[in-house]
Design an enzyme around this catalytic site. Structure first.
Site, PDB file in Angstrom:
ATOM      1  N   ASN A 135       0.882  -1.166   0.000  1.00 56.25           N
ATOM      2  CA  ASN A 135       0.000   0.000   0.000  1.00 56.25           C
ATOM      3  C   ASN A 135       0.919   1.215   0.000  1.00 56.25           C
ATOM      4  O   ASN A 135       1.470   1.575   1.041  1.00 56.25           O
ATOM      5  CB  ASN A 135      -0.911  -0.006   1.230  1.00 56.25           C
ATOM      6  CG  ASN A 135      -1.754   1.256   1.312  1.00 56.25           C
ATOM      7  OD1 ASN A 135      -1.766   2.068   0.384  1.00 56.25           O
ATOM      8  ND2 ASN A 135      -2.457   1.424   2.419  1.00 56.25           N
ATOM      9  N   TRP A 136       1.067   1.797  -1.170  1.00 51.13           N
ATOM     10  CA  TRP A 136       2.015   2.912  -1.298  1.00 51.13           C
ATOM     11  C   TRP A 136       1.484   4.198  -0.672  1.00 51.13           C
ATOM     12  O   TRP A 136       2.216   5.157  -0.514  1.00 51.13           O
ATOM     13  CB  TRP A 136       2.323   3.168  -2.782  1.00 51.13           C
ATOM     14  CG  TRP A 136       3.101   2.089  -3.471  1.00 51.13           C
ATOM     15  CD1 TRP A 136       3.403   0.831  -3.006  1.00 51.13           C
ATOM     16  CD2 TRP A 136       3.688   2.169  -4.774  1.00 51.13           C
ATOM     17  NE1 TRP A 136       4.137   0.141  -3.941  1.00 51.13           N
ATOM     18  CE2 TRP A 136       4.327   0.940  -5.031  1.00 51.13           C
ATOM     19  CE3 TRP A 136       3.735   3.159  -5.751  1.00 51.13           C
ATOM     20  CZ2 TRP A 136       5.007   0.678  -6.225  1.00 51.13           C
ATOM     21  CZ3 TRP A 136       4.409   2.916  -6.939  1.00 51.13           C
ATOM     22  CH2 TRP A 136       5.046   1.680  -7.169  1.00 51.13           C
ATOM     23  N   LYS A 137       0.184   4.227  -0.353  1.00 53.29           N
ATOM     24  CA  LYS A 137      -0.441   5.434   0.198  1.00 53.29           C
ATOM     25  C   LYS A 137      -0.177   6.611  -0.749  1.00 53.29           C
ATOM     26  O   LYS A 137      -0.152   6.410  -1.953  1.00 53.29           O
ATOM     27  CB  LYS A 137       0.042   5.673   1.639  1.00 53.29           C
ATOM     28  CG  LYS A 137      -0.112   4.386   2.476  1.00 53.29           C
ATOM     29  CD  LYS A 137       0.081   4.566   3.938  1.00 53.29           C
ATOM     30  CE  LYS A 137      -0.105   3.224   4.639  1.00 53.29           C
ATOM     31  NZ  LYS A 137      -0.021   3.322   6.098  1.00 53.29           N
TER      32      LYS A 137
ATOM     33  N   HIS B  46      -9.451   1.393   4.548  1.00 51.64           N
ATOM     34  CA  HIS B  46      -8.188   1.596   5.268  1.00 51.64           C
ATOM     35  C   HIS B  46      -8.414   2.568   6.425  1.00 51.64           C
ATOM     36  O   HIS B  46      -9.188   3.509   6.304  1.00 51.64           O
ATOM     37  CB  HIS B  46      -7.111   2.133   4.319  1.00 51.64           C
ATOM     38  CG  HIS B  46      -5.749   2.083   4.938  1.00 51.64           C
ATOM     39  ND1 HIS B  46      -5.317   3.040   5.831  1.00 51.64           N
ATOM     40  CD2 HIS B  46      -4.757   1.166   4.845  1.00 51.64           C
ATOM     41  CE1 HIS B  46      -4.100   2.708   6.248  1.00 51.64           C
ATOM     42  NE2 HIS B  46      -3.737   1.578   5.671  1.00 51.64           N
TER      43      HIS B  46
ATOM     44  N   GLU C 134      -6.738   4.925   7.516  1.00 48.82           N
ATOM     45  CA  GLU C 134      -6.471   6.341   7.209  1.00 48.82           C
ATOM     46  C   GLU C 134      -7.675   6.975   6.529  1.00 48.82           C
ATOM     47  O   GLU C 134      -7.965   8.157   6.728  1.00 48.82           O
ATOM     48  CB  GLU C 134      -5.192   6.454   6.356  1.00 48.82           C
ATOM     49  CG  GLU C 134      -3.957   6.204   7.227  1.00 48.82           C
ATOM     50  CD  GLU C 134      -2.778   5.587   6.502  1.00 48.82           C
ATOM     51  OE1 GLU C 134      -2.752   5.611   5.251  1.00 48.82           O
ATOM     52  OE2 GLU C 134      -1.872   5.079   7.184  1.00 48.82           O
TER      53      GLU C 134
ATOM     54  N   GLU D 204      -5.423  -4.786  10.268  1.00 49.48           N
ATOM     55  CA  GLU D 204      -4.431  -3.741  10.499  1.00 49.48           C
ATOM     56  C   GLU D 204      -4.751  -3.001  11.797  1.00 49.48           C
ATOM     57  O   GLU D 204      -5.556  -2.059  11.798  1.00 49.48           O
ATOM     58  CB  GLU D 204      -4.441  -2.732   9.340  1.00 49.48           C
ATOM     59  CG  GLU D 204      -4.121  -3.338   7.992  1.00 49.48           C
ATOM     60  CD  GLU D 204      -3.475  -2.339   7.057  1.00 49.48           C
ATOM     61  OE1 GLU D 204      -2.372  -2.636   6.579  1.00 49.48           O
ATOM     62  OE2 GLU D 204      -4.052  -1.267   6.823  1.00 49.48           O
TER      63      GLU D 204
ATOM     64  N   GLY E 249       2.434   2.512  10.623  1.00 50.43           N
ATOM     65  CA  GLY E 249       3.365   3.623  10.488  1.00 50.43           C
ATOM     66  C   GLY E 249       4.043   4.041  11.773  1.00 50.43           C
ATOM     67  O   GLY E 249       4.672   5.086  11.850  1.00 50.43           O
TER      68      GLY E 249
ATOM     69  N   SER F 160       3.357  -1.989  10.175  1.00 56.13           N
ATOM     70  CA  SER F 160       4.803  -2.051  10.390  1.00 56.13           C
ATOM     71  C   SER F 160       5.386  -3.428  10.090  1.00 56.13           C
ATOM     72  O   SER F 160       6.346  -3.854  10.730  1.00 56.13           O
ATOM     73  CB  SER F 160       5.164  -1.599  11.811  1.00 56.13           C
ATOM     74  OG  SER F 160       4.741  -0.261  12.025  1.00 56.13           O
TER      75      SER F 160
ATOM     76  N   GLY G  20       2.926  -1.083   4.190  1.00 53.09           N
ATOM     77  CA  GLY G  20       3.017   0.336   3.883  1.00 53.09           C
ATOM     78  C   GLY G  20       4.451   0.731   3.592  1.00 53.09           C
ATOM     79  O   GLY G  20       4.973   0.496   2.498  1.00 53.09           O
ATOM     80  N   GLY G  21       5.115   1.320   4.568  1.00 50.68           N
ATOM     81  CA  GLY G  21       6.458   1.881   4.379  1.00 50.68           C
ATOM     82  C   GLY G  21       7.442   0.953   3.682  1.00 50.68           C
ATOM     83  O   GLY G  21       8.156   1.373   2.761  1.00 50.68           O
TER      84      GLY G  21
HETATM   85  P1  13P Z   1       3.018   0.495   7.554  1.00 49.23           P
HETATM   86  O1  13P Z   1       3.534  -0.802   7.004  1.00 49.23           O
HETATM   87  O2  13P Z   1       3.771   1.695   7.053  1.00 49.23           O
HETATM   88  O3  13P Z   1       2.870   0.456   9.040  1.00 49.23           O
HETATM   89  O4  13P Z   1       1.536   0.677   6.973  1.00 49.23           O
HETATM   90  C1  13P Z   1       0.674  -0.393   7.056  1.00 49.23           C
HETATM   91  C2  13P Z   1      -0.540  -0.069   6.303  1.00 49.23           C
HETATM   92  O5  13P Z   1      -1.286   0.830   6.642  1.00 49.23           O
HETATM   93  C3  13P Z   1      -0.809  -0.839   5.095  1.00 49.23           C
HETATM   94  O6  13P Z   1      -2.076  -0.558   4.606  1.00 49.23           O
END
Ligand code: 13P
Length: 250
Positions: A9-11, A94, A96, A166, A172, A212, A233-234
């Site tokens: 998930n590149w956000k 998600h 967010e 999640e 994050g 994470s 994510g990251g």
């Molecule tokens: P991180 O891996 O950066 O914690 O993000 C997880 C996430 O929200 C994937 O959708």
């Protein structure tokens, strides 16, 4: 249990040119992946991503979609539009989007309906806030999110639904759920699916962990009995790290 799926998930990261470059870096590293691999990119990167993955088994996901096919919804993108351009997956619900953009269990359910009608595969995100975990209502919250989002989804359609657990406090933050915490909630999600459908549907559904997940902790998380993949994510923005996670999903 379910088929292993590792999705990035590149956000809100990467321009189209940067997306092409990152996928070109990822491609050779995941060429013999034993799991399904998906990159979830910003809307404007979708054409570049689709072009870059051509000839590979890498899937492309959008990060949201609207529930109507078309209409006066300034700034929105429909599931139909995504399907028409060849996108195969969409991430829905998600945290967010729930936290910053007003998504609710009810709007997630509507987006789910539209996405499945358009032929997309959905990665449905569920997960509790830290206060909810501390108050002992994690299972209740996650089960409720799961049940409402799946309202009206048939057993056949469940073949196109992936669920990502999640925990919001792990996203994050560098804080990861322990292997046991991740497995416990993923197993609870599977039990919830068994209750809504039957054991066969529950056994076949892919339940991912996200929060994470990185090159260092992925193998142990993915070795848990009810964790069938990851939503990253990251670490999905670094080709080498993402490839290590893909390699750990066997
Ligand atoms: P991180 O891996 O950066 O914690 O993000 C997880 C996430 O929200 C994937 O959708």
């Amino acid at each position: 249990m379910g088929k292993y799926v590792i999705a990035g998930n590149w956000k809100m990261n990467k321009t189209p040119a940067e997306a092409t470059a990152l996928i070109n870096e990822i491609k050779p590293l995941v060429a013999d992946a034993a799991c399904d691999v998906v990159v979830g990119v910003p809307f404007v990167d979708l054409p570049a991503a689709l072009a870059a993955v051509e000839g590979t088994k890498i899937g492309v996901a959008a990060q949201n979609c609207h529930w109507e096919k078309s209409g006066a919804y300034t700034g929105e993108i429909s599931a139909e539009m995504l399907a028409a351009m060849g996108v195969g997956y969409v991430i829905l619900g998600h945290s967010e989007r729930r936290t910053y953009f007003g998504d609710t269990d009810e709007t997630v359910q509507k987006r789910m309906r539209a996405a499945l009608d358009a032929g997309l595969t959905v990665i449905l995100c569920v997960g509790e806030y830290l206060t909810q975990r501390e108050q002992g209502v994690t299972n209740e919250v996650v089960a409720m999110q799961t049940k409402i989002a799946l309202g009206g989804v048939s057993a056949e359609e469940m073949a196109r639904v992936i669920i990502a657990y999640e925990p919001v406090w792990a996203i994050g933050t560098g804080l990861t759920a322990t292997n046991e915490q991740a497995n416990e909630v993923c197993a609870m999600i599977r039990t919830t699916i068994a209750g809504l459908y039957d054991q066969a549907v529950a056994d076949a559904v892919t339940v991912q962990y996200g929060g994470s997940m990185n090159a260092g902790n992925a193998a142990a998380l993915l070795a848990q009995s009810d964790v069938d993949g990851g939503l990253i994510g990251g670490a999905s923005l670094k080709a080498a790290d993402f490839a290590v996670i893909v390699g750990a999903a066997k």
